[in-house]
Scaffold this motif. Structure first.
Motif, short mmCIF file in Angstrom:
data_model
loop_
_atom_site.label_atom_id
_atom_site.label_comp_id
_atom_site.label_asym_id
_atom_site.label_seq_id
_atom_site.Cartn_x
_atom_site.Cartn_y
_atom_site.Cartn_z
N GLN A 221 47.65 1.38 -20.88
CA GLN A 221 47.73 -0.09 -20.83
C GLN A 221 46.78 -0.66 -19.79
N GLU A 225 44.13 -3.41 -21.08
CA GLU A 225 44.09 -4.77 -20.56
C GLU A 225 42.77 -5.06 -19.85
N GLN A 307 48.33 -8.73 -18.14
CA GLN A 307 49.00 -9.19 -19.36
C GLN A 307 49.22 -10.70 -19.35
#
Length: 339
Positions: A221, A225, A307
């Motif tokens: 992640q 991102e 995020q």
């Protein structure tokens, strides 16, 4: 988002430890909360302090924080409990427990105008976890205790206020003991030795004496991102990454560890002159007890901020605010970049 991407994200989330998943979710929620409530952006934020690690004076404990402007703050509720003040609603609308106590005729004559002003203006701030809290400058506790003890000496306290005076005496005596130690340290120069010793203890806690086997420390992640914000396309099957990714990782992650840790990691894990690369990952030199848990929690916060951001510029603004990064500061040597 396609079903394949959704399933891939769910699979990666399951691969993380429960604490990492929880930390990422919490950090993301805090970032979205701040974004949805702009007024919170104007509140000072604590850079250190934990509710479950309060200031301990004798048997009394008070949650304490240090704000970004270096103000030392004690929570209103913690001070109230430490002084054994009765809980419950104020008898006078608009006054908190301390204002009510200080405004009583028996006490007001011992309260200076400056102290009264401070008591009537609690500091509203955000804790490191993003919760809103109310507190007073730590000096308010000392000044209030001194006023209460003067009132007791003058025989002005009511019977039910004697317990508050007893607590004040415990606090003042405890603070005096701490103060004399600090003064001796300053007079003898021990504070400088203590600072060097503190750095040694930090490095000892963070840097492992043995090289740890490689394990996945950076969630996919993090790179997903990062690439999204940079407008790049990530190939999850490829381990090769542009050199800028490592430079940015240093700035976002390793530079945020305690002062001196990155320097020590670079010394332990130097660049191979033949390949121009480091043989190992920095995190292989971090301890399992302190270093890597800190790394895991920090990554969770960074991913949460990513995020919550739509652009890399927005992410950098939020990152600098949350981690108190001076955008004009010089970068720390080669292999990093200014955020």
């Amino acid at each position: 988002m396609s079903d394949i991407q959704t399933k891939g994200g769910q699979a990666r989330a399951k691969a993380l430890s429960p604490s990492a998943r929880s930390a990422i979710a919490r950090a993301g929620a805090q970032a979205r909360w701040a974004k949805a409530d702009p007024s919170r952006a104007n509140l000072p934020k604590a850079i250190t302090g934990l509710k479950d690690q309060p200031l301990q004076i004798g048997d009394l404990s008070i949650p304490a924080y240090v704000l970004e402007d270096e103000r030392r703050v004690l929570t209103v509720s913690g001070m109230s409990d430490a002084l054994a003040m009765a809980r419950g609603g104020s008898e006078v609308p608009g006054l908190n427990r301390f204002e009510l106590f200080a405004s009583r005729e028996r006490m007001s004559q011992f309260i200076s105008d400056d102290l009264a002003e401070k008591i009537s203006s609690p500091i509203v701030f955000l804790t490191p976890t993003g919760a809103k809290a109310y507190g007073y400058d730590a000096e308010v506790l000392v000044e209030l205790c001194e006023a209460v003890l003067k009132a007791r000496e003058a025989g002005k306290l009511q019977k039910q206020q004697e317990r508050i005076a007893q607590r004040c005496e415990i606090l003042v005596r405890g603070l005096a003991r701490v103060g004399i130690i600090a003064l001796v340290d300053e007079a003898t120069g021990y504070q400088e030795l203590r600072a060097r010793d503190a750095l040694h203890k930090i490095l000892e806690a963070y840097i492992s004496k043995e090289l740890l086997p490689w394990t996945q420390r950076f969630p996919l992640q993090f790179y997903e991102e990062m690439y999204r914000l940079l407008g790049w396309k990530l190939d999850p099957k490829s381990k090769a990454k542009p050199g800028f990714v490592g430079v940015l990782t240093n700035a976002l992650v390793y530079e945020r560890l305690p002062e001196g840790v990155l320097h020590e990691l670079r010394g332990q894990n130097p660049v191979d002159p033949e390949t121009g690369r480091r043989r190992f990952r920095h995190h292989q030199f971090l301890t399992e007890s302190v270093g890597n848990p800190h790394l895991e929690k920090h990554l969770a916060k960074v991913i949460g901020l990513m995020q919550a951001s739509d652009t890399f510029s927005e992410f950098k603004r939020m990152f600098r605010k949350v981690f108190k990064v001076d955008g004009s500061a010089e970068r720390r040597g080669r292999g990093t970049v200014r955020i």
